[in-house]
Design an enzyme around this catalytic site. Structure first.
Site, mmCIF file in Angstrom:
data_model
loop_
_atom_site.group_PDB
_atom_site.id
_atom_site.type_symbol
_atom_site.label_atom_id
_atom_site.label_comp_id
_atom_site.label_asym_id
_atom_site.label_seq_id
_atom_site.Cartn_x
_atom_site.Cartn_y
_atom_site.Cartn_z
ATOM 1 C CG ASP A 121 -1.961 0.912 0.988
ATOM 2 O OD1 ASP A 121 -3.038 0.599 1.701
ATOM 3 O OD2 ASP A 121 -1.945 1.666 0.267
HETATM 4 C C1 GLC Z 1 -4.066 4.263 -0.350
HETATM 5 C C2 GLC Z 1 -4.932 3.304 -0.005
HETATM 6 C C3 GLC Z 1 -5.004 2.144 -1.327
HETATM 7 C C4 GLC Z 1 -4.558 2.703 -2.556
HETATM 8 C C5 GLC Z 1 -3.273 3.575 -2.389
HETATM 9 C C6 GLC Z 1 -3.083 4.370 -3.678
HETATM 10 O O1 GLC Z 1 -3.561 4.837 0.801
HETATM 11 O O2 GLC Z 1 -4.893 2.546 0.959
HETATM 12 O O3 GLC Z 1 -5.989 1.403 -1.333
HETATM 13 O O4 GLC Z 1 -4.978 2.040 -3.784
HETATM 14 O O5 GLC Z 1 -3.089 4.211 -1.353
HETATM 15 O O6 GLC Z 1 -3.976 5.406 -3.696
#
Ligand code: GLC
Length: 735
Positions: A261
């Site tokens: 993430d």
């Molecule tokens: C965010 C979310 C994730 C997302 C990523 C990119 O923090 O937790 O689900 O795909 O970052 O935006």
């Protein structure tokens, strides 16, 4: 014989100067192409593959003609283009998209065919936008109604979530776009999401929190998976040895790529050794914060290269990452057989309408008195005025909520949908104000505003034949929003008081809730009709209007329980260490007893139970027939149930089969969902629904033996219309 010149031949004939571009034999088997590319790469080029070089892009190998990997949010549609190196929208003019229903809504259809339709269409949009990885779907289990991101997931039951996530993945990936199933694992709240250290029993891990991910890998064949922000047993999920090496890549044989993430990596050595493949978004919070760090400062950038070059980490760890990433590239950006996609097409809008129609759950539809018909459906033929009240009747709910936000090509609001059906019978007033979706700010609306909006609504309600309140939550901070959990279980913005005030002047009130979470309903006994209408996306207003008018017979059922009060929910019954934790550590003390498993076993009735949903017709379940009274251990038995539509109109029914194990060496829930079938029946029609039970449906995870076991003895079969509406029961013996 199709002539193509092999890369080796070219290399030999051109003297193989390292600068010659790599002519990959794009028609060779992927594994050959992977090995060919890997054999030509330098260590530094392999390391570059393992980390971001943009907000949503990771490196390719420019020297060899291997393109970058482009990723995009999110689970409900293809997010507008983000700037190269900050969270802002890039301001493109060609990236408005179809807004698909939130995944709780998809789960509420209990219809895997619609999940396939969903995956196919969202995959076409991601492909058209030339994206290689779609950062979704999410299958974290619904453990608490306060989790800000439940709307992005598929409910409280691992079997339902597993059944519904597989077709989404397989159809999405046919477009040459990778699913990235998230957030693996135990990201069941947003409070302290970046570091909270989750502790949970092995049984609950394997029986509740992992099964949907396991189905996504083994049956869905997902090409990538996203590590969660939180810790599990003291180690960050994005480089957690047990989750990534032992279970995901070991037991499950995952051949794809683990992507963090955004900001989920925190340690080079762990990231190098524990199965992380691509590091994205480091030094940010995945939403708003930026960092001064360059991409070369990433944990899997220069520090990793130095560990390889010094011999501190063996190059085999790097090669495993590089192979997986090259495989992902060959499956997506260098996939020569992928289609070309489509964007915001009439077909995509029609698919959203179909899914929305089957997602809406009719929670309650009571007659207004003896011998009187139920309030819904509300005939379009009448002439009485219909007052529509509520901020959510017009609010664009594709905005806000965090990374799942979308720039919509089209959005039909509930008010527009209702006006299409009822014309000028419709009056509208806002009724309550909800403020703007400004991340991190809790909206506190001035009481004067709330009071005056309410007074206007009440005055207008006096003269209306029927009142429809379109309320619920929204994507503001502390509502259904990433990064922040809800602060309480109540409907916000003064809606409970508004409902009471409306009821006082007009009992013919329909409450339509737009949310991705359960909410408290102190007014439920006095409101005749309640619909759970989720976040349905582009065609939401039309689906809502068609269900209210009866054009569509509702057939959705709840993918999670609605407790009467928050304390009735398992996570909130075991002290603050259970939810939200102590800001460092959290213990899932309810263990396997999540959702209806808790309500059943503790005998705490839910307000609206898991699997509940009404129809404008009725269904009768006949006596079940078992193919045998006992089942050999490696055999199976079938359960056949005749289901009849005993009402006056066509309807769809979701027949659920739960299994109970009354005598077991370890505690088990009273019953667990193991099969379901959605059937459509004409008035008076009877259809046999047959389920095949095998030992797999009977097993529980034994943490000491570290395996799934089914203990011989008596098992109960519950054939049900919901987890609390058991229509028929039977038993059999496992030999
Ligand atoms: C965010 C979310 C994730 C997302 C990523 C990119 O923090 O937790 O689900 O795909 O970052 O935006």
């Amino acid at each position: 014989m199709k002539r193509f010149i092999s890369a080796a031949f070219i290399a030999a004939s051109l003297g193989a100067a390292a600068s010659t571009p790599l002519y990959l034999d794009v028609n060779a088997p992927i594994e050959d192409r992977v090995e060919d590319a890997l054999s030509r790469m330098t260590t530094a080029e392999k390391v570059a593959l393992c980390h971001a070089e943009g907000k949503f892009a990771s490196n390719g190998v420019p020297r060899l003609g291997i393109p970058e990997l482009w990723m995009t949010d999110g689970p409900h549609g293809v997010r507008a283009e983000i700037n190269w190196d900050n969270w802002g929208w890039a301001g493109w003019l060609n990236d408005s998209c179809t807004v698909f229903p939130a995944l709780t809504a998809l789960a509420a259809t209990w219809n895997p065919e619609l999940s396939a339709l969903y995956g196919h269409n969202i995959g076409e949009e991601a492909r058209y936008r030339d994206k290689d990885v779609l950062l979704g779907p999410g299958v974290n289990i619904y453990r608490t109604p306060l989790n800000g991101r439940n709307f992005e997931y598929m409910g409280e039951d691992p079997y339902l979530a597993g059944e519904m996530v597989v077709p989404y993945i397989t159809e999405l990936q046919k477009n040459g776009v990778a699913a990235c199933v998230k957030h693996y694992a135990l990201n069941n709240q947003e409070r302290w999401r970046g570091h909270i250290d989750v502790h949970v029993s092995d049984r609950a891990l394997h029986e509740i929190y992992l099964p949907a991910f396991k189905r996504a890998v083994i049956d869905g064949g997902t090409w990538s998976i996203m590590g969660a922000y939180n810790k599990y047993d003291g180690q960050h999920a994005c480089h957690n040895e047990k989750l990534l090496l032992d279970i995901l890549k070991g037991d499950w044989g995952f051949d794809g790529v683990v992507i963090t993430d955004w900001g989920g990596a925190h340690d080079t050595r762990e990231a190098a050794l524990n199965g992380l493949d691509i590091e994205m978004g480091s030094y940010t919070n995945g939403l708003t914060t930026e960092s001064a760090f360059s991409y070369d400062d990433y944990y899997l950038a220069r520090p990793f290269l130095e560990m390889i070059q010094s011999g501190e980490v063996d190059e085999k760890y790097l090669d495993d990452k590089a192979r997986r990433i090259l495989r992902l590239i060959m499956r997506t950006s260098m996939n020569t057989s992928k289609p070309f996609g489509a964007m915001a097409s009439p077909e995509h809008f029609a698919a959203v309408k179909t899914i929305g129609d089957e997602a809406i759950v009719l929670l309650k539809n009571a007659p207004l008195g003896k011998k009187k018909p139920a309030l819904l459906p509300l005939s379009p033929e009448g002439s009485g005025k219909i007052l529509v009240v509520g901020d959510n009747a017009t609010r664009m709910l594709n905005l806000g909520g965090g990374s799942s936000e979308l720039k919509a090509k089209k959005m039909v609001s509930p008010l527009e949908g209702l006006r299409r059906v009822y014309g000028d019978r419709i009056l509208y007033t806002q009724g309550y104000a909800a403020g703007r979706p400004m991340y991190g700010q809790a909206e506190d609306i001035a009481s004067e505003v709330t009071d005056s909006l309410r007074r206007v609504a009440v005055e207008m309600a006096r003269d209306a034949e029927t009142v429809i309140l379109v309320g619920g939550l929204n994507k503001n901070s502390y509502q259904d929003c990433e990064g922040l959990d809800r602060l309480d279980y109540a409907l916000p913005f003064g809606q409970p008081e508004l409902i009471e005030a409306l009821l006082a002047v007009n009992p013919r009130l329909v409450v339509v809730l737009l949310s991705g979470n359960a909410v408290e309903m102190p007014w439920i006994s006095r409101v005749p009709a309640v619909l759970q209408a989720w976040y349905l996306g582009t065609m939401g207003g039309e689906s809502i209007a068609d269900v209210i008018s009866g054009e569509v017979n509702p057939s959705g059922k709840l993918p999670f329980s609605f407790p009467v009060r928050l304390a009735d929910n398992a996570a909130h019954a075991m002290g603050t260490i259970s939810y939200p934790g102590d800001s460092i550590r959290q213990d899932y003390l309810e263990d396997i007893f999540v959702g209806y498993r808790w309500h059943d076993t503790k005998e705490i009735p839910a307000l609206f139970p898991f699997g509940h949903g009404l129809s404008y017709t009725t269904f009768d379940y006949g006596k079940p027939t078992l193919s045998a009274s006992s089942m050999p251990y490696d055999g199976s038995i079938t359960v056949t149930v005749p289901v009849t539509n005993t009402g006056a109109r066509e309807g769809k029914e979701i027949v659920q089969l739960y299994i109970g194990d009354p005598v077991s060496s370890l505690p088990r829930p009273l019953k667990e969902l193991k099969h379901f079938s959605k059937i459509s029946l004409a008035p008076g029609e009877t259809r046999d629904v047959t389920f095949t039970i095998t030992a797999d449906d009977l097993r529980f995870y034994d943490p000491d033996r570290k395996e799934w076991i089914a203990e011989p003895g008596k098992f109960d079969v519950y054939v049900a219309a919901s987890s609390a509406d058991v229509r028929r029961k039977a038993s059999f013996t496992l030999e």
